[in-house]
Design an enzyme around this catalytic site. Structure first.
Site, mmCIF file in Angstrom:
data_model
loop_
_atom_site.group_PDB
_atom_site.id
_atom_site.type_symbol
_atom_site.label_atom_id
_atom_site.label_comp_id
_atom_site.label_asym_id
_atom_site.label_seq_id
_atom_site.Cartn_x
_atom_site.Cartn_y
_atom_site.Cartn_z
ATOM 1 N N CYS A 105 -2.156 -4.587 -5.360
ATOM 2 C CA CYS A 105 -2.658 -5.846 -4.792
ATOM 3 C C CYS A 105 -1.543 -6.900 -4.775
ATOM 4 O O CYS A 105 -0.611 -6.861 -5.589
ATOM 5 C CB CYS A 105 -3.796 -6.403 -5.629
ATOM 6 S SG CYS A 105 -5.302 -5.450 -5.568
ATOM 7 N N GLU A 139 -1.637 -9.994 -5.742
ATOM 8 C CA GLU A 139 -1.555 -10.808 -6.958
ATOM 9 C C GLU A 139 -0.710 -10.126 -8.029
ATOM 10 O O GLU A 139 0.122 -10.745 -8.686
ATOM 11 C CB GLU A 139 -2.960 -11.064 -7.535
ATOM 12 C CG GLU A 139 -3.888 -11.854 -6.619
ATOM 13 C CD GLU A 139 -4.684 -10.984 -5.657
ATOM 14 O OE1 GLU A 139 -4.179 -9.925 -5.231
ATOM 15 O OE2 GLU A 139 -5.818 -11.364 -5.326
ATOM 16 N N CYS A 162 -9.502 -8.942 -7.323
ATOM 17 C CA CYS A 162 -10.219 -7.779 -7.863
ATOM 18 C C CYS A 162 -10.173 -7.827 -9.400
ATOM 19 O O CYS A 162 -9.463 -8.655 -9.991
ATOM 20 C CB CYS A 162 -9.592 -6.478 -7.340
ATOM 21 S SG CYS A 162 -8.087 -5.995 -8.198
ATOM 22 N N GLU A 222 0.828 -1.211 0.000
ATOM 23 C CA GLU A 222 0.000 0.000 0.000
ATOM 24 C C GLU A 222 0.862 1.262 0.000
ATOM 25 O O GLU A 222 2.092 1.200 0.101
ATOM 26 C CB GLU A 222 -0.955 -0.053 1.193
ATOM 27 C CG GLU A 222 -1.916 -1.227 1.067
ATOM 28 C CD GLU A 222 -2.994 -1.255 2.139
ATOM 29 O OE1 GLU A 222 -2.897 -0.519 3.141
ATOM 30 O OE2 GLU A 222 -3.947 -2.040 1.945
HETATM 31 N N1 THU Z 1 -6.171 -6.643 -2.090
HETATM 32 C C1 THU Z 1 -5.302 -7.557 -2.606
HETATM 33 O O1 THU Z 1 -4.087 -7.482 -2.405
HETATM 34 N N2 THU Z 1 -5.806 -8.568 -3.345
HETATM 35 C C2 THU Z 1 -7.126 -8.805 -3.543
HETATM 36 O O2 THU Z 1 -7.474 -9.776 -4.203
HETATM 37 C C3 THU Z 1 -8.131 -7.885 -2.972
HETATM 38 C C4 THU Z 1 -7.590 -6.668 -2.331
HETATM 39 C C5 THU Z 1 -5.620 -5.584 -1.246
HETATM 40 C C6 THU Z 1 -5.615 -4.203 -1.836
HETATM 41 C C7 THU Z 1 -5.549 -3.363 -0.574
HETATM 42 O O3 THU Z 1 -4.198 -3.267 -0.154
HETATM 43 C C8 THU Z 1 -6.314 -4.159 0.446
HETATM 44 O O4 THU Z 1 -6.366 -5.500 -0.052
HETATM 45 C C9 THU Z 1 -7.719 -3.654 0.710
HETATM 46 O O5 THU Z 1 -8.438 -3.525 -0.459
#
Ligand code: THU
Length: 157
Positions: free
Chosen positions: A73, A75, A108, A64
Site C-alpha cells: 500500500c 502508506e 487498510c 503492486e
Molecule cells: N491501497 C493503498 O495503497 N492504500 C489504501 O489505503 C487502500 C488500498 C492499494 C493496495 C492496492 O494496490 C490497491 O490499493 C487496491 O487495493
C-alpha cells in the site's frame, strides 16, 4: 458489568478552500504521488504524502506485483521509506489521495497498525487527511483513532 463506547471526531470538508495552506499543499502533493502509482492490476492508484516536523514533504504510492499479495500500500511504502531515512523526524500529517475513487478511502488494517507504530514511537498523533477524485476531504485526528483497542509496544512490557 459496564457498557463502554469508543468514539472519535473527524471533520468532513466539502470545499478545498476550507483547509489551511499546508493541508492543501500536502494533498496536492499526494495527488501527484498517486499519478506515479504502480497499480497495473487494481488500477486503483493511491498517493500519499507526509509532512515532517522540519517542514519537508515526502511522497509515496502503492506498488503492486504480479504476485498480488506482494504488493504494498501507498502508506506503508512511504512510511517505511521515511522512517528508514529520517528516523528522528516526527511525522506530523499524512495525506492520502485515492485518485480513481469517489469514495473516501481509509487506510487498510495493516497501514493503520503501521501509522499507529510511529505515533506510539514519537508520542504524538499523526493527522490523517483523506482525499479522493471528487475533491472531498476528511480529516482524522490520528491513526490510533482508526484502530480502537489496538495492540502496541506498551503491551509487550
Ligand atoms: N491501497 C493503498 O495503497 N492504500 C489504501 O489505503 C487502500 C488500498 C492499494 C493496495 C492496492 O494496490 C490497491 O490499493 C487496491 O487495493
Amino acid at each position: 458489568m459496564k457498557k463502554q463506547k469508543i468514539e472519535f471526531e473527524f471533520i468532513q470538508y466539502s470545499a478545498f478552500e476550507e483547509l489551511n495552506p499546508v493541508q492543501i499543499k500536502l494533498i496536492q502533493s499526494s495527488v501527484q504521488a498517486a499519478e506515479k502509482a504502480y497499480a497495473p492490476y487494481s488500477r486503483f492508484r493511491i498517493g500519499t504524502s507526509v509532512l515532517l516536523e522540519n517542514g519537508e514533504i515526502l511522497n509515496g504510492n502503492n506498488q503492486e506485483n504480479a504476485s498480488y499479495p506482494v504488493g504494498i500500500c501507498a502508506e506503508r511504502t512511504l512510511l517505511s521509506y521515511v522512517h528508514a531515512n529520517f528516523p528522528t523526524q516526527k511525522k506530523i500529517s499524512l495525506a492520502i489521495t485515492a485518485l480513481d475513487s469517489d469514495h473516501v478511502v481509509s487506510p487498510c488494517g495493516l497501514c493503520r497498525q503501521t501509522i499507529l507504530e510511529y505515533e506510539t514511537l514519537q508520542s504524538q498523533s499523526i493527522e490523517i487527511l483523506l482525499h479522493n477524485r471528487s475533491g472531498s476531504v476528511m480529516v482524522i485526528p490520528s491513526g490510533s483513532s482508526l484502530l480502537p483497542l489496538h495492540f502496541d509496544r506498551k503491551m509487550l512490557t
